[in-house]
Design a protein around this motif. Structure first.
Motif, PDB file in Angstrom:
ATOM      1  N   LEU A   1       0.983  -1.146  -0.311  1.00 59.22           N
ATOM      2  CA  LEU A   1       0.097   0.008  -0.031  1.00 59.22           C
ATOM      3  C   LEU A   1       1.092   1.016  -0.176  1.00 59.22           C
ATOM      4  N   THR A   2       1.809   1.308   0.735  1.00 56.98           N
ATOM      5  CA  THR A   2       2.658   2.394   0.620  1.00 56.98           C
ATOM      6  C   THR A   2       3.428   2.782  -0.422  1.00 56.98           C
ATOM      7  N   ALA A   3       3.759   1.529  -1.086  1.00 55.58           N
ATOM      8  CA  ALA A   3       4.473   1.634  -2.387  1.00 55.58           C
ATOM      9  C   ALA A   3       3.476   2.095  -3.471  1.00 55.58           C
ATOM     10  N   GLU A   4       2.438   1.753  -3.435  1.00 55.29           N
ATOM     11  CA  GLU A   4       1.198   2.220  -4.336  1.00 55.29           C
ATOM     12  C   GLU A   4       1.076   3.667  -4.150  1.00 55.29           C
ATOM     13  N   LEU A   5       0.937   4.290  -2.821  1.00 54.88           N
ATOM     14  CA  LEU A   5       0.663   5.656  -2.690  1.00 54.88           C
ATOM     15  C   LEU A   5       1.904   6.396  -3.034  1.00 54.88           C
TER      16      LEU A   5
END
Length: 79
Positions: A13-17
């Motif tokens: 999720l962090t990588a996507e954000l």
């Protein structure tokens, strides 16, 4: 104390954000946390949101005695 989260889903999720915002992981997580906090505070009932203001008003007590009309007129230079 530093935050250390070892969770593959959080990492994904962090990588996507990060990809969407073009920022660092730290900035992305910080922005997400601020957004969630603001969202939660905004959804509190009005009574809870105003509780601190009400407590301050009660602590301040009623208006000080005096001729507020005269004082306001003097402040604005009116007779």
């Amino acid at each position: 104390m530093p935050l250390y989260i070892k969770d593959p889903e959080v990492d994904k999720l962090t990588a996507e954000l990060v990809g969407l915002t073009r920022t660092s992981k730290v900035e992305a997580v910080k922005a997400a946390l601020k957004h969630e906090i603001a969202h939660r505070k905004g959804s509190l009932p009005m009574r809870d949101r105003l509780a601190k203001s009400l407590a301050m008003a009660r602590a301040a007590g009623p208006f000080a005695p005096g001729d507020h009309k005269r004082e306001t007129d003097e402040m604005w230079g009116e007779d």
